[in-house]
Motif scaffolding. Structure first.
Motif, PDB file in Angstrom:
ATOM      1  N   THR A 243     -11.157 -12.654  -9.006  1.00 42.91           N
ATOM      2  CA  THR A 243     -10.059 -13.598  -9.192  1.00 42.91           C
ATOM      3  C   THR A 243      -9.017 -13.400  -8.089  1.00 42.91           C
ATOM      4  N   PRO A 244      -8.150 -14.372  -7.873  1.00 46.66           N
ATOM      5  CA  PRO A 244      -7.086 -14.197  -6.873  1.00 46.66           C
ATOM      6  C   PRO A 244      -6.245 -12.956  -7.127  1.00 46.66           C
ATOM      7  N   TYR A 245      -5.903 -12.688  -8.365  1.00 45.12           N
ATOM      8  CA  TYR A 245      -5.081 -11.516  -8.681  1.00 45.12           C
ATOM      9  C   TYR A 245      -5.818 -10.228  -8.346  1.00 45.12           C
ATOM     10  N   GLN A 246      -7.100 -10.146  -8.690  1.00 43.38           N
ATOM     11  CA  GLN A 246      -7.880  -8.942  -8.372  1.00 43.38           C
ATOM     12  C   GLN A 246      -7.996  -8.750  -6.860  1.00 43.38           C
ATOM     13  N   TYR A 247      -8.142  -9.843  -6.135  1.00 45.61           N
ATOM     14  CA  TYR A 247      -8.248  -9.763  -4.674  1.00 45.61           C
ATOM     15  C   TYR A 247      -6.956  -9.216  -4.072  1.00 45.61           C
ATOM     16  N   VAL A 248      -5.825  -9.759  -4.520  1.00 42.08           N
ATOM     17  CA  VAL A 248      -4.534  -9.318  -3.983  1.00 42.08           C
ATOM     18  C   VAL A 248      -4.297  -7.851  -4.320  1.00 42.08           C
ATOM     19  N   LEU A 249      -4.621  -7.442  -5.542  1.00 44.13           N
ATOM     20  CA  LEU A 249      -4.469  -6.032  -5.898  1.00 44.13           C
ATOM     21  C   LEU A 249      -5.325  -5.143  -4.996  1.00 44.13           C
ATOM     22  N   ARG A 250      -6.552  -5.573  -4.734  1.00 47.46           N
ATOM     23  CA  ARG A 250      -7.439  -4.791  -3.870  1.00 47.46           C
ATOM     24  C   ARG A 250      -6.857  -4.648  -2.474  1.00 47.46           C
ATOM     25  N   GLU A 251      -6.291  -5.727  -1.940  1.00 46.15           N
ATOM     26  CA  GLU A 251      -5.680  -5.679  -0.616  1.00 46.15           C
ATOM     27  C   GLU A 251      -4.439  -4.787  -0.607  1.00 46.15           C
ATOM     28  N   ARG A 252      -3.673  -4.815  -1.685  1.00 54.09           N
ATOM     29  CA  ARG A 252      -2.493  -3.967  -1.774  1.00 54.09           C
ATOM     30  C   ARG A 252      -2.886  -2.486  -1.837  1.00 54.09           C
ATOM     31  N   VAL A 253      -3.924  -2.178  -2.595  1.00 52.58           N
ATOM     32  CA  VAL A 253      -4.395  -0.798  -2.677  1.00 52.58           C
ATOM     33  C   VAL A 253      -4.879  -0.318  -1.308  1.00 52.58           C
ATOM     34  N   THR A 254      -5.614  -1.166  -0.605  1.00 47.76           N
ATOM     35  CA  THR A 254      -6.112  -0.794   0.726  1.00 47.76           C
ATOM     36  C   THR A 254      -4.964  -0.504   1.686  1.00 47.76           C
ATOM     37  N   LEU A 255      -3.944  -1.364   1.674  1.00 49.34           N
ATOM     38  CA  LEU A 255      -2.794  -1.161   2.549  1.00 49.34           C
ATOM     39  C   LEU A 255      -2.047   0.118   2.169  1.00 49.34           C
ATOM     40  N   ALA A 256      -1.844   0.320   0.872  1.00 46.34           N
ATOM     41  CA  ALA A 256      -1.130   1.516   0.425  1.00 46.34           C
ATOM     42  C   ALA A 256      -1.882   2.779   0.821  1.00 46.34           C
ATOM     43  N   GLN A 257      -3.200   2.778   0.694  1.00 45.70           N
ATOM     44  CA  GLN A 257      -3.994   3.944   1.094  1.00 45.70           C
ATOM     45  C   GLN A 257      -3.796   4.243   2.580  1.00 45.70           C
ATOM     46  N   SER A 258      -3.786   3.194   3.392  1.00 49.65           N
ATOM     47  CA  SER A 258      -3.602   3.379   4.830  1.00 49.65           C
ATOM     48  C   SER A 258      -2.225   3.964   5.143  1.00 49.65           C
ATOM     49  N   LEU A 259      -1.204   3.468   4.459  1.00 44.41           N
ATOM     50  CA  LEU A 259       0.155   3.950   4.683  1.00 44.41           C
ATOM     51  C   LEU A 259       0.302   5.412   4.254  1.00 44.41           C
ATOM     52  N   ILE A 260      -0.289   5.754   3.114  1.00 44.17           N
ATOM     53  CA  ILE A 260      -0.175   7.128   2.615  1.00 44.17           C
ATOM     54  C   ILE A 260      -0.943   8.088   3.521  1.00 44.17           C
ATOM     55  N   ARG A 261      -2.112   7.673   3.993  1.00 41.18           N
ATOM     56  CA  ARG A 261      -2.904   8.525   4.886  1.00 41.18           C
ATOM     57  C   ARG A 261      -2.172   8.804   6.187  1.00 41.18           C
ATOM     58  N   SER A 262      -1.352   7.842   6.626  1.00 40.84           N
ATOM     59  CA  SER A 262      -0.640   8.016   7.894  1.00 40.84           C
ATOM     60  C   SER A 262       0.371   9.154   7.817  1.00 40.84           C
ATOM     61  N   GLY A 263       0.833   9.464   6.613  1.00 41.38           N
ATOM     62  CA  GLY A 263       1.794  10.542   6.429  1.00 41.38           C
ATOM     63  C   GLY A 263       3.186  10.234   6.950  1.00 41.38           C
ATOM     64  N   THR A 264       3.460   8.972   7.264  1.00 37.16           N
ATOM     65  CA  THR A 264       4.757   8.614   7.840  1.00 37.16           C
ATOM     66  C   THR A 264       5.717   7.993   6.833  1.00 37.16           C
ATOM     67  N   VAL A 265       5.232   7.730   5.617  1.00 37.15           N
ATOM     68  CA  VAL A 265       6.089   7.091   4.616  1.00 37.15           C
ATOM     69  C   VAL A 265       5.955   7.836   3.293  1.00 37.15           C
ATOM     70  N   SER A 266       6.961   7.708   2.444  1.00 40.80           N
ATOM     71  CA  SER A 266       6.915   8.285   1.105  1.00 40.80           C
ATOM     72  C   SER A 266       6.084   7.387   0.196  1.00 40.80           C
ATOM     73  N   LEU A 267       5.747   7.893  -0.985  1.00 37.95           N
ATOM     74  CA  LEU A 267       5.012   7.070  -1.944  1.00 37.95           C
ATOM     75  C   LEU A 267       5.812   5.830  -2.330  1.00 37.95           C
ATOM     76  N   SER A 268       7.130   6.007  -2.482  1.00 39.76           N
ATOM     77  CA  SER A 268       7.971   4.865  -2.863  1.00 39.76           C
ATOM     78  C   SER A 268       7.972   3.794  -1.786  1.00 39.76           C
ATOM     79  N   GLU A 269       8.072   4.210  -0.528  1.00 40.21           N
ATOM     80  CA  GLU A 269       8.071   3.233   0.566  1.00 40.21           C
ATOM     81  C   GLU A 269       6.704   2.580   0.705  1.00 40.21           C
ATOM     82  N   ALA A 270       5.647   3.349   0.527  1.00 44.18           N
ATOM     83  CA  ALA A 270       4.296   2.782   0.595  1.00 44.18           C
ATOM     84  C   ALA A 270       4.115   1.730  -0.487  1.00 44.18           C
TER      85      ALA A 270
END
Length: 303
Positions: A243-270
């Protein structure tokens, strides 16, 4: 003394305010759709007039001992009710169409959940002027509309206890599913070719990518593809498998994982940059979708 109330397209009087509100989503900013999850500890009554559309569920509780206890009785009366309206024990589903006026009474403790649609929201989802849309008011046993109950209960979990705004895409998606499950919106005829064209799919992907960090509604996604919301959901799932909602959630999780792996942002900012209301809800989404917390997920990927 009665207490007047207004909730999206519904207004009237209550014998007393609810004793508890578990979750609430106001109509402002969500395309004219409001949600309320509430409870009363004792008997009461309400009168109401519906200008748009109201879909709800009631659950009474058993008082006294299990053997001799009495279940809360629910009483419904008003204009345009069907032949199965009247008094019910324990649980009920209600659908109130445009122009409905009536009264609801409860003999003891009970809990209610409602989605209220303003007229513009009804017209947008049914794709017809309200004056030309016939939606019969219905009162029936909750067992006949359990899909609606589960949808509203899930929305109540998302709405309860959060200080931040509700996800517009989630509310839109649940609201559309509720309209179908309640019978207010007829199921579309099966089509073998329910899929987006390559151009439509690209436009929607680009929109999601550009808006991951900001609120995005189902209406905006459907408009990007030039389709109605109802057909867009079917066509989107035909193309993407989710569904559109599931797709958007998946994209958000992917982006958040990338941000957290970078180690440059906090969990809140990610969380904020990936479009989650806060780190707590980001963590809950991670656990649902990948089975781990955000930090646990990124540590596993490094290994």
């Amino acid at each position: 003394m009665s207490v007047p109330f207004v909730n999206a397209s519904v207004q009237g009087d209550l014998s007393a305010p609810p004793d508890q509100i578990f979750g609430q989503i106001p109509a402002s900013g969500l395309d004219g759709i409001a949600f309320l999850d509430f409870a009363y500890e004792s008997e009461g009554c309400s009168t109401h007039r519906v200008d748009g559309l109201l879909v709800g569920t009631w659950q009474g509780t058993l008082r006294g001992t299990l053997r001799g206890g009495k279940r809360t009785r629910l009483s419904f009366s008003g204009s345009a009710t069907d032949e199965r309206s009247g008094e019910r024990a324990g649980e009920a589903f209600v659908l109130r169409g445009p122009g409905y006026t009536g009264t609801t009474c409860w003999s003891g403790a009970c809990r209610g959940r409602y989605l209220a649609f303003m007229p513009a929201a009804v017209e947008r989802m049914t794709q017809a002027p309200l004056s030309q849309t016939r939606i019969d008011s219905v009162t029936c046993d909750l067992a006949e509309r359990m899909t609606v109950f589960h949808l509203l209960a899930a929305l109540g979990q998302e709405a309860g206890g959060h200080d931040s705004a509700a996800d517009a895409l989630l509310v839109d998606s649940v609201a559309l599913a509720v309209l179908r499950a309640s019978g207010a919106l007829s199921e579309p005829a099966p089509r073998k070719s329910a899929a987006l064209s390559p151009r439509q799919a690209r436009q929607v992907r680009d929109l999601v990518a550009a808006r991951l960090g900001t609120p995005l509604s189902l209406r905006e996604m459907a408009e990007a593809a030039g389709l109605s919301e109802s057909y867009f959901v079917r066509a989107f799932k035909g193309s993407f498998g989710v569904t559109p909602y599931q797709y958007v959630l998946r994209e958000r999780v992917t982006l958040a994982q990338s941000l957290i792996r970078s180690g440059t942002v906090s969990l809140s900012e990610a969380a904020v940059r990936a479009g989650f209301p806060d780190a707590r809800r980001m963590g809950r989404t991670f656990r649902k979708m990948v089975g781990r917390s955000p930090t646990g997920s990124t540590r596993l990927q490094r290994v």
